[in-house]
Design a protein around this motif. Structure first.
Motif, mmCIF file in Angstrom:
data_model
loop_
_atom_site.group_PDB
_atom_site.id
_atom_site.type_symbol
_atom_site.label_atom_id
_atom_site.label_comp_id
_atom_site.label_asym_id
_atom_site.label_seq_id
_atom_site.Cartn_x
_atom_site.Cartn_y
_atom_site.Cartn_z
ATOM 1 N N LYS A 125 0.859 -1.188 0.000
ATOM 2 C CA LYS A 125 0.000 0.000 0.000
ATOM 3 C C LYS A 125 0.889 1.229 0.000
ATOM 4 O O LYS A 125 1.815 1.323 0.829
ATOM 5 N N GLY A 133 -9.233 1.790 -2.807
ATOM 6 C CA GLY A 133 -8.498 0.664 -3.375
ATOM 7 C C GLY A 133 -7.375 1.081 -4.316
ATOM 8 O O GLY A 133 -6.639 0.234 -4.834
ATOM 9 N N GLU A 166 -15.859 -7.385 6.486
ATOM 10 C CA GLU A 166 -15.345 -6.059 6.827
ATOM 11 C C GLU A 166 -16.420 -5.282 7.578
ATOM 12 O O GLU A 166 -17.563 -5.177 7.112
HETATM 13 P P1 ADP Z 1 -8.467 2.469 0.911
HETATM 14 O O1 ADP Z 1 -9.848 2.246 1.466
HETATM 15 O O2 ADP Z 1 -7.847 3.728 1.425
HETATM 16 O O3 ADP Z 1 -8.360 2.319 -0.553
HETATM 17 P P2 ADP Z 1 -7.755 0.095 2.424
HETATM 18 O O4 ADP Z 1 -6.485 -0.140 3.167
HETATM 19 O O5 ADP Z 1 -8.986 0.248 3.244
HETATM 20 O O6 ADP Z 1 -7.497 1.346 1.483
HETATM 21 O O7 ADP Z 1 -7.967 -1.088 1.402
HETATM 22 C C1 ADP Z 1 -9.096 -1.159 0.560
HETATM 23 C C2 ADP Z 1 -9.682 -2.567 0.603
HETATM 24 O O8 ADP Z 1 -8.694 -3.536 0.247
HETATM 25 C C3 ADP Z 1 -10.141 -2.986 1.998
HETATM 26 O O9 ADP Z 1 -11.435 -2.494 2.278
HETATM 27 C C4 ADP Z 1 -10.090 -4.509 1.870
HETATM 28 O O10 ADP Z 1 -11.205 -4.989 1.142
HETATM 29 C C5 ADP Z 1 -8.839 -4.727 1.017
HETATM 30 N N1 ADP Z 1 -7.663 -4.916 1.885
HETATM 31 C C6 ADP Z 1 -6.931 -3.950 2.478
HETATM 32 N N2 ADP Z 1 -5.936 -4.453 3.232
HETATM 33 C C7 ADP Z 1 -6.018 -5.786 3.121
HETATM 34 C C8 ADP Z 1 -5.274 -6.891 3.673
HETATM 35 N N3 ADP Z 1 -4.218 -6.704 4.470
HETATM 36 N N4 ADP Z 1 -5.688 -8.142 3.348
HETATM 37 C C9 ADP Z 1 -6.743 -8.355 2.540
HETATM 38 N N5 ADP Z 1 -7.477 -7.367 1.995
HETATM 39 C C10 ADP Z 1 -7.134 -6.088 2.272
#
Ligand code: ADP
Ligand code: MG
Length: 360
Positions: A125, A133, A166
């Protein structure tokens, strides 16, 4: 006139969150003014005004410089921590708040090191700027995927979490240090973007206390004032924090229909120092995000729909509005979902099926 009528709340950013803060503040007699950060002429702020933000990161512009210089910018220092995933994860660790195992992607970090430490599926990330995402990159050992060049020093790596679902907790802390919470919400993400939320859901009640304790720990540690959202993964009976948002949050939009005090009103009350009370919740609520679809007047004909259209240009993958429903009775919920389905793009078939599965 009492003092609070003379006070303006300036919102850094003029997107939908700022607009909904303004909308919620109007009946209270509080003036909220969202500010476009790219405007040529910065606003003139009064000494007793308050500044808040609808985004966690911003470039330096004439507008953001003026807003950031004001003494009443709520939680200003905390934004810099939260906007950088490295600092955010470090803060969670220092408070012993569980989140996905992770490490910083440094200059010399290799794929093999990451897989050895975090497993065969690792999610990179970007430290800053990712949302909905975006700013993510999967490293899968089976596919020998590699770390993109400019992600070294600019990303963290997280273990892939095989979560059951989630969920998120939206809470607020007032100026007296009192914390309040909405019930946990269940969230569906499709392609990394929030598509639907349900709340409250009785089967999530048993996680409420533990989630509240986690968010209280964080809000107290940074003496936060206002609304904060905690996105979580539920893995069995364990709650892991995915990420924190220091602002009103998409998974709290249902509170506009389902509570006497929405998350937007709560935030305004907290940052202005108005009295805050525990919000009360009515009915079963669900929210459908409108993503990349054109405005359709027929949405208004669906029994119980409450549309918020953001008046943005429509692009694929862009959040352009949402619809809240606050309902009692499975029959009523089913009718609304059946009426909505043909009014949404094909991909929402899955969204509606998920909602039916959770609600009926
Ligand atoms: P943002 O919402 O800022 O784009 P997130 O960190 O919330 O970033 O990630 C977006 C989505 O990606 C999460 O809601 C989840 O569905 C998936 N995700 C994020 N981190 C993980 C992880 N460590 N393992 C599996 N899925 C993840
Ligand atoms: Mg997220």
């Amino acid at each position: 006139m009492t003092a609070y009528f003379d006070q303006t709340v300036w919102v850094l950013g003029a997107g939908q969150l700022g607009n909904m803060l303004q909308h919620a503040a109007y009946p209270l007699g509080v003036k909220v003014t969202p500010v476009d950060i790219d405007a040529d002429i910065p606003p003139v702020l009064g000494e007793n005004d308050v500044v808040t933000a609808e985004r966690e990161q911003w470039p330096e512009t004439p507008v953001t410089n003026v807003l950031a210089a004001h003494k009443n910018f709520a939680n200003q220092n905390f934004f810099a921590t939260i906007a950088d995933r490295f600092k955010q994860k470090s803060l969670l660790d220092s408070l012993n708040l569980a989140s996905a195992p992770w490490q910083l992607v440094e200059e010399n970090t290799t794929e093999n090191q990451l897989h050895a430490k975090l497993g065969d599926r690792v999610l990179l990330k970007r430290r800053t700027g990712g949302y909905d995402g975006r700013g993510q990159h999967w490293l899968k050992q089976a596919e020998s995927s590699t770390i993109p060049d400019d992600w070294h020093n600019n990303a963290i790596a997280e273990q892939a979490i095989n979560f059951d679902e989630e969920i998120s907790l939206v809470g607020m802390r007032d100026k007296n240090g009192q914390c309040y919470f909405y019930p946990l919400a269940l969230n569906l993400h499709q392609d990394g973007i929030l598509t639907a939320t349900v709340a409250p859901l009785p089967r999530l009640d048993k996680y409420q206390a533990i989630a509240e304790k986690m968010l209280t720990t964080l809000m107290e540690a940074v003496e936060y004032v206002g609304v904060m959202a905690m996105e979580c993964f539920r893995v069995g009976d364990q709650i892991l924090i995915n990420e924190i948002a220091p602002r009103v949050h998409n998974s709290g939009h249902w509170t506009q229909a389902g509570c006497n005090i929405s998350q937007f009103e709560s935030h305004v009350r907290c940052v202005t120092g108005l009295p805050m009370i525990q919000p009360s919740v009515r009915n079963t609520n669900f929210m459908i995000n409108l993503i990349g679809c054109e405005l359709d007047a027929q949405w208004l004909a669906v029994e119980g729909s409450e549309l918020f259209w953001y008046q943005k240009s429509v692009r694929a993958g862009r959040k352009v509005g949402h619809i809240n429903f606050s309902k009692t009775g499975k029959k009523n919920i089913e009718t609304a979902l059946d009426q909505m389905q043909p009014l949404l793009p094909e991909r929402y078939v899955q969204t509606i099926a998920w909602l039916k599965n959770e609600l009926l």
